[in-house]
Design a protein around this motif. Structure first.
Motif, short mmCIF file in Angstrom:
data_model
loop_
_atom_site.label_atom_id
_atom_site.label_comp_id
_atom_site.label_asym_id
_atom_site.label_seq_id
_atom_site.Cartn_x
_atom_site.Cartn_y
_atom_site.Cartn_z
N UNK A 45 -12.01 -32.72 -24.53
CA UNK A 45 -11.41 -33.38 -23.37
C UNK A 45 -10.06 -32.73 -23.06
N UNK A 46 -9.49 -32.99 -21.88
CA UNK A 46 -8.23 -32.32 -21.50
C UNK A 46 -7.10 -32.58 -22.48
N UNK A 47 -6.19 -31.60 -22.59
CA UNK A 47 -5.02 -31.75 -23.44
C UNK A 47 -3.81 -32.24 -22.66
N UNK A 48 -3.98 -32.50 -21.39
CA UNK A 48 -2.88 -33.02 -20.59
C UNK A 48 -3.23 -33.16 -19.13
N UNK A 220 7.11 -20.92 -28.84
CA UNK A 220 7.00 -22.37 -28.91
C UNK A 220 6.45 -22.86 -27.59
N UNK A 221 5.23 -23.39 -27.61
CA UNK A 221 4.58 -23.87 -26.39
C UNK A 221 4.68 -25.39 -26.37
N UNK A 222 5.18 -25.92 -25.27
CA UNK A 222 5.42 -27.36 -25.16
C UNK A 222 4.74 -27.93 -23.91
N UNK A 226 0.62 -29.53 -18.63
CA UNK A 226 1.27 -30.66 -17.97
C UNK A 226 2.36 -30.16 -17.02
N UNK A 227 3.00 -31.10 -16.34
CA UNK A 227 3.98 -30.76 -15.30
C UNK A 227 5.14 -29.95 -15.86
N UNK A 228 5.62 -30.29 -17.05
CA UNK A 228 6.79 -29.62 -17.62
C UNK A 228 6.42 -28.63 -18.71
N UNK A 229 5.29 -27.97 -18.55
CA UNK A 229 4.86 -26.95 -19.50
C UNK A 229 5.91 -25.85 -19.63
N UNK A 230 6.24 -25.52 -20.87
CA UNK A 230 7.17 -24.41 -21.13
C UNK A 230 6.68 -23.61 -22.33
N UNK A 246 19.98 -26.97 -29.18
CA UNK A 246 19.54 -27.87 -28.11
C UNK A 246 18.95 -29.17 -28.63
N UNK A 247 18.52 -29.17 -29.90
CA UNK A 247 17.89 -30.36 -30.47
C UNK A 247 16.40 -30.39 -30.24
N UNK A 248 15.72 -31.38 -30.81
CA UNK A 248 14.26 -31.46 -30.69
C UNK A 248 13.84 -31.61 -29.23
N UNK A 249 12.74 -30.96 -28.86
CA UNK A 249 12.22 -31.10 -27.50
C UNK A 249 11.40 -32.38 -27.38
N UNK A 250 10.94 -32.65 -26.18
CA UNK A 250 10.04 -33.78 -25.95
C UNK A 250 8.62 -33.25 -25.73
N UNK A 251 7.62 -34.03 -26.09
CA UNK A 251 6.24 -33.66 -25.81
C UNK A 251 5.54 -32.98 -26.97
N UNK A 252 4.29 -32.63 -26.72
CA UNK A 252 3.45 -31.98 -27.73
C UNK A 252 3.86 -30.53 -27.91
N UNK A 253 3.83 -30.04 -29.15
CA UNK A 253 4.34 -28.70 -29.47
C UNK A 253 3.30 -27.91 -30.26
#
Length: 321
Positions: A45-48, A220-222, A226-230, A246-253
């Protein structure tokens, strides 16, 4: 190899469960799902991004007698989006032998069950393995329905070699055990693909830089798809320094790490850098010590800062012990 059932064994959903014809909705149009053969259908199923689901996955989820979901709340969102009304059954890491036995019995009675994870391909860092194993041992058909995978998606976006790679999943949560596992992975002759919780990412990258070598290329893929994919790329030292600042990011990594460059500095270089940093740290803050040593050695300031963080934390750990 277990043979798949032929069309004569496929069951019409309305005859099997009392539901009406199995349907799903896509692009504003309703489609009737083809009947499924009895057995276990492992569905990606989709990942995001919900648009990444395949038509075959939708048809399978609609036609199944039940969908076994890691978190029924998450899967319910996907089913509702595509107008699928198949009953949901919770199946997760805490599901015991009794739950598996009931699912096996249902399939032996001729039902088709669909197994999904919260996102991506089931069994990849997911508790579905035991059910698949039990189905195979029971002589039941196991049918994979391929689709999205966070590990493969990150790998192809990282810009690192893909001809040979090793999927590790999650590393241990504690630093000591994590470093030990990284040491075992150091000799893998290929790209490493790892999952990591966002709040542990800075420490994990610092440990990876220390154990594997700071010059290893990585990404590092985050929040993939999704909308804020980096996707942030660099060597391990640079990425460790970046996330330490910068500290911990948000979202799946997902973290992807390449093999060591052929011209990577040897142990003597690391020992010299450590000695300089330890002397500077005895008199200065981490930031100032890193700046001084970077000026002395000509190394990149970010790399030296990342190493200084590791040494400072190691000293703190030794003091607490």
């Amino acid at each position: 190899m277990t043979q798949r059932s032929d069309d004569s064994r496929r069951r019409s959903p309305d005859r099997a469960t009392g539901r009406g014809p199995a349907v799903y909705t896509a692009f504003g149009l309703a489609a009737e799902a083809e009947p499924l053969s009895p057995g276990l259908h492992v569905v990606a199923t989709p990942i995001g991004n919900l648009k990444d689901v395949t038509f075959r996955a939708l048809s399978t989820l609609a036609a199944a007698d039940a969908v076994l979901a890691e978190d029924t709340r998450v899967t319910r969102t996907l089913l509702a989006h595509y107008g699928i009304t198949t009953p949901l059954v919770a199946y997760h890491e805490h599901s015991g032998e009794g739950v598996r036995e009931r699912m096996i019995a249902r399939m032996k009675d001729g039902e088709a069950l669909a197994l999904v994870s919260d996102a991506g391909t089931p069994l990849v860092s997911d508790p579905g393995f035991k059910l698949v194993q039990a189905a195979i041992e029971a002589g039941l058909a196991v049918t994979p329905i391929p689709g999205p995978s966070a590990a493969i998606t990150a790998l192809v976006a990282a810009g690192l070699p893909t001809d040979r790679f090793f999927f590790e999943g999650f590393l241990p949560q504690k630093s000591g055990a994590r470093r030990n596992r990284l040491a075992l992975l150091a000799g893998v002759p290929g790209t490493l693909v790892l999952f990591e919780a966002p709040h542990r990412l800075p420490e994990m990258l610092a440990d990876a830089a220390e154990v594997l070598g700071g010059t290893r290329p990585a990404a590092v893929a985050r929040e993939l798809t999704k909308l804020f994919e980096t996707v942030r790329r660099g060597d391990l030292s640079a990425l460790a320094a970046e996330y330490a600042a910068s500290g911990p990011p948000k979202g799946e990594v997902v973290v992807v790490i390449g093999t060591a460059p052929e011209d990577a500095p040897g142990p003597e270089h690391d020992a010299d850098l450590d000695a300089r940093l330890e002397a500077a740290l005895a008199r200065h803050s981490i930031k100032d010590a890193a700046s001084l040593v970077a000026d002395e050695t000509g190394l990149k300031r970010r790399e030296v800062y990342a190493r200084a963080l590791v040494l400072a934390r190691r000293a703190d750990d030794a003091g607490e012990a």
